[in-house]
Design an enzyme around this catalytic site. Structure first.
Site, short mmCIF file in Angstrom:
data_model
loop_
_atom_site.label_atom_id
_atom_site.label_comp_id
_atom_site.label_asym_id
_atom_site.label_seq_id
_atom_site.Cartn_x
_atom_site.Cartn_y
_atom_site.Cartn_z
N LYS A 1 1.76 -3.24 6.41
CA LYS A 1 2.35 -2.88 4.81
C LYS A 1 3.63 -2.64 4.69
O LYS A 1 4.16 -2.92 3.52
CB LYS A 1 1.35 -1.82 4.19
CG LYS A 1 -0.26 -2.20 4.21
CD LYS A 1 -0.20 -3.82 3.16
CE LYS A 1 -1.74 -3.83 3.13
NZ LYS A 1 -2.04 -4.97 2.29
N TYR B 1 -2.11 -1.36 10.35
CA TYR B 1 -2.13 -1.47 8.85
C TYR B 1 -0.81 -0.92 8.34
O TYR B 1 -0.32 -1.65 7.42
CB TYR B 1 -3.35 -0.65 8.28
CG TYR B 1 -3.58 -0.89 6.73
CD1 TYR B 1 -4.12 -2.03 6.35
CD2 TYR B 1 -2.99 0.11 5.96
CE1 TYR B 1 -4.53 -2.15 5.06
CE2 TYR B 1 -3.35 0.02 4.82
CZ TYR B 1 -3.95 -1.31 3.99
OH TYR B 1 -4.14 -1.45 2.85
N SER C 1 0.89 -1.34 -0.01
CA SER C 1 -0.11 -0.02 -0.17
C SER C 1 0.74 1.27 -0.03
O SER C 1 2.18 1.10 0.19
CB SER C 1 -0.94 0.16 1.06
OG SER C 1 -1.53 1.14 1.51
N1 NAD Z 1 -8.60 -0.11 -1.80
C1 NAD Z 1 -7.44 0.52 -1.57
O1 NAD Z 1 -7.47 1.86 -1.53
C2 NAD Z 1 -6.26 -0.37 -1.18
C3 NAD Z 1 -5.21 0.60 -1.00
C4 NAD Z 1 -3.85 0.22 -0.69
C5 NAD Z 1 -3.78 -1.34 -0.60
N2 NAD Z 1 -4.97 -1.95 -0.64
C6 NAD Z 1 -4.77 -3.41 -0.32
O2 NAD Z 1 -5.30 -4.22 -1.43
C7 NAD Z 1 -5.52 -5.44 -1.06
C8 NAD Z 1 -6.94 -5.79 -1.39
O3 NAD Z 1 -7.88 -4.75 -0.81
P1 NAD Z 1 -9.14 -4.41 -1.60
O4 NAD Z 1 -9.30 -2.84 -1.50
O5 NAD Z 1 -9.59 -5.07 -2.85
O6 NAD Z 1 -10.43 -4.92 -0.29
P2 NAD Z 1 -11.51 -5.95 -0.52
O7 NAD Z 1 -11.91 -5.72 1.12
O8 NAD Z 1 -12.31 -5.64 -1.51
O9 NAD Z 1 -10.58 -7.32 -0.82
C9 NAD Z 1 -9.77 -8.11 0.38
C10 NAD Z 1 -10.17 -9.56 0.11
O10 NAD Z 1 -9.47 -10.17 0.93
C11 NAD Z 1 -10.36 -11.38 1.55
N3 NAD Z 1 -9.69 -11.53 2.98
C12 NAD Z 1 -9.44 -10.90 4.06
N4 NAD Z 1 -9.19 -11.67 4.94
C13 NAD Z 1 -8.82 -12.84 4.52
C14 NAD Z 1 -8.14 -13.72 4.91
N5 NAD Z 1 -7.66 -13.90 6.00
N6 NAD Z 1 -7.62 -14.90 4.08
C15 NAD Z 1 -7.95 -14.72 2.63
N7 NAD Z 1 -8.84 -13.72 2.12
C16 NAD Z 1 -9.16 -12.75 3.11
C17 NAD Z 1 -11.63 -10.73 1.80
O11 NAD Z 1 -12.51 -11.54 1.73
C18 NAD Z 1 -11.59 -9.79 0.21
O12 NAD Z 1 -12.27 -10.43 -0.63
C19 NAD Z 1 -5.46 -5.58 0.42
O13 NAD Z 1 -4.23 -6.04 0.71
C20 NAD Z 1 -5.47 -4.02 0.87
O14 NAD Z 1 -4.59 -3.76 1.86
C21 NAD Z 1 -6.15 -1.57 -0.88
#
Ligand code: NAD
Length: 253
Positions: free
Chosen positions: A163, A159, A146
């Site tokens: 990260k 978090y 992230s």
């Molecule tokens: N959305 C953003 O702005 C953003 C920014 C930076 C980083 N991220 C990172 O991107 C990644 C995806 O996030 P997203 O925004 O698509 O969120 P999201 O919540 O849509 O997707 C995350 C997925 O991870 C799954 N998950 C949660 N715990 C789990 C576990 N223990 N085992 C297996 N699966 C699990 C959830 O069921 C979900 O489908 C994450 O690592 C998040 O930290 C997101």
């Protein structure tokens, strides 16, 4: 299907929605066979991702895995190898947010939970993926960090710590396995429109977006383009990078 990932097989965790789904769809569109993984409780979303891929003519199936469970992480890799003969790529994307608060107000339980899923989960995945890739003479791993892996984000210390830790694991594995043909990189997304980002208040989402140079949210597909490129042969000389996909957020203001 033809494309930059034609003939390759791999997995995406947390692929029932959001960034993981977009990545699974893009890997498949580039010709890869994709094991779509997520929690058993998110199976419906995972099957939806599979259906989207198959509808477009791609190859995919769902396999459940809680990334914080060592046995499940090993079983997921074993499944890909059993099904497709080898593991060419892996995208460790599953992650959770956590409650907002200044560091001294964070509960020990919240800290442990976020580290267990985001950081330990990535470690467990990489460990078994690397073992499999050593068996097939190489591969490529991308971890979802992230922009909170590259600088602090107010009120998100567990978090942010998780990260930053992912960036550390990425760099270490990259230097340790470079001569085994395994490339390991991370993507560091900015504010992307996903359930995770939109779960909080709109004001908080705007606050998280504010450091970006581009005044808009990103789309999951914009992260997927970077993830798939990093796994593809086009990135053959790229390893150990933590690539911001963040609309200029860490570049400055
Ligand atoms: N959305 C953003 O702005 C953003 C920014 C930076 C980083 N991220 C990172 O991107 C990644 C995806 O996030 P997203 O925004 O698509 O969120 P999201 O919540 O849509 O997707 C995350 C997925 O991870 C799954 N998950 C949660 N715990 C789990 C576990 N223990 N085992 C297996 N699966 C699990 C959830 O069921 C979900 O489908 C994450 O690592 C998040 O930290 C997101």
């Amino acid at each position: 299907m033809t494309g930059s990932m034609a003939g390759r097989a791999g997995l995406v965790t947390g692929a029932a929605g959001g960034i993981g789904r977009a990545c699974a769809v893009r890997f498949a569109a580039e010709g890869a066979s994709v094991v779509v993984s997520d929690l058993e409780s998110a199976r419906a979303g995972g099957e939806e991702t599979v259906a989207m891929i198959r509808k477009a003519g791609g190859t995919a199936e769902f396999f459940p895995c809680d990334v914080a469970d060592a046995g499940a992480a090993e079983a997921l890799v074993a499944h890909v190898v059993e099904r497709y003969g080898q593991l060419d790529f892996a995208h460790n994307n599953a992650g959770i947010g956590g409650s907002n608060g200044r560091l001294a107000d964070i509960s020990d339980e919240d800290f442990d939970r976020i580290i267990a899923v985001n950081l330990r989960g990535t470690f467990l995945g990489m460990k078994h993926q690397i073992r499999a890739m050593l068996g097939n003479g190489g591969g490529a791993i991308v971890n979802t960090s992230s922009n909170a892996g590259l600088r602090g984000v107010r009120l998100l210390s567990p978090y942010t710590a998780s990260k930053h830790g992912i960036v550390g694991l990425t760099r270490n594995a990259a230097v340790e396995y470079a001569d085994d043909g395994i490339r390991v990189n991370a993507v560091c997304p900015g504010a992307i429109v996903t359930p995770l980002m939109m779960r909080g208040s709109p004001e908080r989402a705007l606050e998280i977006r504010r450091p970006q140079a581009m005044s808009r949210f990103g789309q999951p597909e914009e992260v997927a383009a970077a993830v798939v490129w990093l796994c593809s042969p086009d990135a053959s000389f790229v390893t150990g990078v933590a690539m911001p996909v963040d609309a200029g957020s860490v570049a400055g203001w």
